[in-house]
Design an enzyme around this catalytic site. Structure first.
Site, PDB file in Angstrom:
ATOM      1  N   GLY A   1      93.348 -11.475 -27.881  1.00  0.00           N
ATOM      2  CA  GLY A   1      91.950 -11.105 -28.007  1.00  0.00           C
ATOM      3  C   GLY A   1      91.520 -10.208 -26.869  1.00  0.00           C
ATOM      4  O   GLY A   1      91.664 -10.573 -25.706  1.00  0.00           O
TER       5      GLY A   1
ATOM      6  N   TYR B   1     103.986 -10.625 -35.476  1.00  0.00           N
ATOM      7  CA  TYR B   1     103.179  -9.671 -34.720  1.00  0.00           C
ATOM      8  C   TYR B   1     102.442 -10.257 -33.522  1.00  0.00           C
ATOM      9  O   TYR B   1     102.550  -9.743 -32.418  1.00  0.00           O
ATOM     10  CB  TYR B   1     102.164  -9.020 -35.671  1.00  0.00           C
ATOM     11  CG  TYR B   1     101.188  -8.070 -35.008  1.00  0.00           C
ATOM     12  CD1 TYR B   1     101.613  -6.833 -34.530  1.00  0.00           C
ATOM     13  CD2 TYR B   1      99.852  -8.400 -34.865  1.00  0.00           C
ATOM     14  CE1 TYR B   1     100.724  -5.951 -33.928  1.00  0.00           C
ATOM     15  CE2 TYR B   1      98.949  -7.525 -34.261  1.00  0.00           C
ATOM     16  CZ  TYR B   1      99.398  -6.302 -33.789  1.00  0.00           C
ATOM     17  OH  TYR B   1      98.510  -5.448 -33.189  1.00  0.00           O
TER      18      TYR B   1
ATOM     19  N   ASP C   1     106.438  -3.566 -36.751  1.00  0.00           N
ATOM     20  CA  ASP C   1     106.345  -4.969 -37.143  1.00  0.00           C
ATOM     21  C   ASP C   1     105.725  -5.124 -38.524  1.00  0.00           C
ATOM     22  O   ASP C   1     106.099  -6.007 -39.294  1.00  0.00           O
ATOM     23  CB  ASP C   1     105.541  -5.769 -36.111  1.00  0.00           C
ATOM     24  CG  ASP C   1     104.241  -5.091 -35.746  1.00  0.00           C
ATOM     25  OD1 ASP C   1     103.319  -5.088 -36.576  1.00  0.00           O
ATOM     26  OD2 ASP C   1     104.151  -4.547 -34.628  1.00  0.00           O
TER      27      ASP C   1
ATOM     28  N   ASN D   1      90.092 -21.169 -32.040  1.00  0.00           N
ATOM     29  CA  ASN D   1      90.903 -20.087 -32.593  1.00  0.00           C
ATOM     30  C   ASN D   1      91.119 -20.383 -34.063  1.00  0.00           C
ATOM     31  O   ASN D   1      91.653 -21.429 -34.426  1.00  0.00           O
ATOM     32  CB  ASN D   1      92.251 -19.997 -31.871  1.00  0.00           C
ATOM     33  CG  ASN D   1      93.207 -19.026 -32.550  1.00  0.00           C
ATOM     34  OD1 ASN D   1      92.785 -18.037 -33.149  1.00  0.00           O
ATOM     35  ND2 ASN D   1      94.492 -19.309 -32.464  1.00  0.00           N
ATOM     36  N   GLY D   2      90.689 -19.476 -34.920  1.00  0.00           N
ATOM     37  CA  GLY D   2      90.873 -19.668 -36.348  1.00  0.00           C
ATOM     38  C   GLY D   2      89.678 -19.173 -37.127  1.00  0.00           C
ATOM     39  O   GLY D   2      88.891 -18.361 -36.654  1.00  0.00           O
TER      40      GLY D   2
ATOM     41  N   CYS E   1      92.371 -15.457 -31.666  1.00  0.00           N
ATOM     42  CA  CYS E   1      91.879 -15.693 -30.308  1.00  0.00           C
ATOM     43  C   CYS E   1      92.935 -16.464 -29.537  1.00  0.00           C
ATOM     44  O   CYS E   1      93.906 -16.959 -30.088  1.00  0.00           O
ATOM     45  CB  CYS E   1      90.577 -16.484 -30.330  1.00  0.00           C
ATOM     46  SG  CYS E   1      89.236 -15.687 -31.237  1.00  0.00           S
TER      47      CYS E   1
END
Length: 561
Positions: free
Chosen positions: A35, A269, A380, A109-110, A2
């Site tokens: 996201g 990436y 990638d 985020n995570g 995210c």
């Protein structure tokens, strides 16, 4: 994965305007690559009132000028999401909100790896209602519970740091978080291993009343600071927390014992090439990956007796490395694929059929660059192999003699548990296969993978202070510990395509029905995403997240010292 963003403006008159929201939405558009499932913004205006717009969709779809104008306030929090836990329902769009104590907005985020344990505690001991499957809602309620334990009518910065420190002790996994306390200010903190990225920047500001001060920005990537005119970007340290008010910023290291291990897949990436993370330029790290991959390719091409006529990148992330590889080998670099930029990232799309269709919709091969040539395609990474297989077939359909696939990353053989929605390991093309078997599966004449030591060196040479990276998708070694076979089996059941298809088919229609019937209403504790839906659903404008008689929304500095 995210993208998160927090913004606090110095100008006190901004509380009656949408100045903060306008910049937050612009910043979220710079994080759209992180996201594409949902987007949301919550701002704080006069009297500590919260205003919200969030829904499923891209930033450009969720926010229009009329909607942004309704997001009043001098500070706010924004989020772009794709789900790594929970579902894709509207109720799980972030930021999340709780109304007690004090009114807290939260973006994360995570991914947590001990959600079951925390959920049990919140239910049995804290008696806090969790309304979604999102670990972010659990995270928020743990923070709220820690603050509530103070029992204070007024809390201070010391209480907030203590609450965050206790949260870091109890929550296991990867996280970068920003939050907002009603009428008070912003908070931000990062997991003790620094797996997920987050930084801080400032901007000189002169208010309408003539006073001078600083605006503050918290974001996942430095590119947001560049776009919004902020300077002095500084990464938030692992285990560090910050508190920002109009008057000052306070920083404190709360946990210092864990090894610093940022996720190396950010450099491969996810991050934009014009960002810098933990002192490492994403662009320069990808250049280094191209040089290292060129040397590996030279060895393997010589052994296979293959000469390459042209190097072609798979747009977009691999362009920097592909160009560097071509220059290193002295082989022409060409753009052989035209990309449709209105199709999202394919490896995070649900279902193999949809991914295959979208590869063809996303890319179109130009016969001029392929016909009669030995082509090296540079990507990638190779995850499921769906994209690679379709692209290789496209190259052969337009006349390529041989197609060699070169990956800037090593073989991905293990699930990611720290916030990247990798599929279950059985759906990873490299899991249980040799390099030769991978080449056969995707239809390549040869597959060349970057070696892990070369990948690590490509990043570490730009910041030697980083002792290690999280490379768990390549090695199966998880830096936080606590990831056992039972947990991985649980993740596999959640993430395989059949499970996702079942969850979406049973859950989403119910949410759509609720959305139509309830309009703006909805329960609190995170499931309030139906407040202020944007104009692509029935015409609903942003609304104040107003409180009932027993709620704490709208509190101002009277709750804080």
């Amino acid at each position: 994965m995210c993208g998160i963003l927090g913004l606090l403006l110095h100008d006190p008159l901004a509380t009656q305007t949408s100045a903060a929201a306008t910049e937050i939405v612009e910043g979220l558009s710079m994080l759209q690559h992180r996201g594409q499932d949902a987007a949301g913004v919550v701002t704080c205006g006069s009297g500590g009132r919260f205003y919200q717009v969030k829904a499923n969709g891209m930033v450009r779809d969720v926010f229009d000028p009329k909607g942004i104008q309704g997001l009043k306030g001098w500070m706010g929090v924004g989020h772009v999401r794709y789900p790594t836990a929970g579902s894709s329902a509207h109720s799980e769009a972030q930021p999340f909100y709780v109304n007690a104590p004090y009114g807290i907005v939260f973006a994360h985020n995570g991914n947590l790896i001990n959600t079951s344990e925390l959920r049990q505690y919140l239910d049995a001991e804290a008696h806090r209602h969790i309304n979604t499957d999102s670990d972010s809602e659990i995270f928020l309620n743990m923070l709220a519970d820690n603050l509530q334990k103070t029992g204070k009518f007024r809390i201070n910065e010391e209480d907030i740091f203590t609450a965050i420190g206790d949260l870091m002790t109890s929550a296991k996994g990867a996280y970068a978080c920003t939050g907002m306390l009603a009428g008070f200010g912003l908070i931000g903190f990062r997991d003790p291993n620094g797996i997920r990225p987050m930084g801080l920047a400032t901007r000189k500001s002169k208010a309408a009343n003539g006073s001078e001060g600083l605006d503050y920005l918290i974001a996942s990537e430095s590119v947001v600071a560049d776009a919004l005119g902020f300077t002095n970007w500084e990464d938030i340290k692992p285990g560090e927390a910050i508190i920002i008010t109009r008057n000052k910023i306070t920083r404190r290291q709360l946990v210092a014992s864990a090894p610093f291990a940022p996720d190396i897949f950010e450099y491969v990436y996810f991050a934009r090439p014009d960002s810098t993370m933990d002192g490492i330029s994403i662009y320069r790290s990808r250049m280094a990956m191209g040089d290292a991959l060129a040397e590996e390719a030279k060895r393997q091409l010589t052994a296979a007796g293959i000469e390459i006529d042209v190097v072609i990148p798979v747009p977009d992330t691999s362009r920097v490395a592909a160009l560097q590889l071509a220059q290193h080998l002295g082989i022409p670099y060409r753009e052989g694929f035209v990309k449709n930029r209105y199709v999202g990232r394919t490896f995070i799309m649900p279902g193999q059929t949809m991914r295959r269709k979208n590869v063809r919709r996303k890319l179109n091969a130009m016969p001029l660059e392929f016909a009669g040539k030995n082509v090296m395609l540079v990507d990638d990474s190779i995850v499921r192999g769906t994209t690679s297989k379709e692209i290789i077939q496209m190259a052969k359909d337009v006349g390529a003699k041989k197609v060699i696939m070169a990956s800037c990353a090593p073989p991905i053989r293990f699930s990611n548990v720290y916030g990247i929605d990798m599929p279950s390991k059985d759906e990873l093309v490299a899991h249980g296969r040799t390099t030769e078997e991978i080449a056969s599966h995707i239809g390549a004449d040869l597959v060349i993978f970057q070696t892990l030591p070369d990948l690590i060196d490509s990043c570490r040479q730009l910041n030697t202070a980083i002792g290690q990276f999280d490379c768990s998708v390549f090695t199966g070694e998880y830096v936080t510990g606590g990831v056992n076979d039972a947990y991985l089996e649980h993740i596999q059941k959640l993430r395989n395509d059949k499970a996702k298809d079942k969850k979406e088919s049973t859950f989403q229609p119910e949410m759509e029905q609720e959305e139509k019937s309830n309009g703006c209403s909805g329960p609190m504790n995170g499931a309030d995403a139906l407040i202020g839906l944007p104009n692509h659903s029935p015409k609903i404008t942003p609304k104040e997240m107003t409180a009932g008689p027993n709620d704490e929304v709208g509190l101002h500095n009277s709750r804080f010292n």
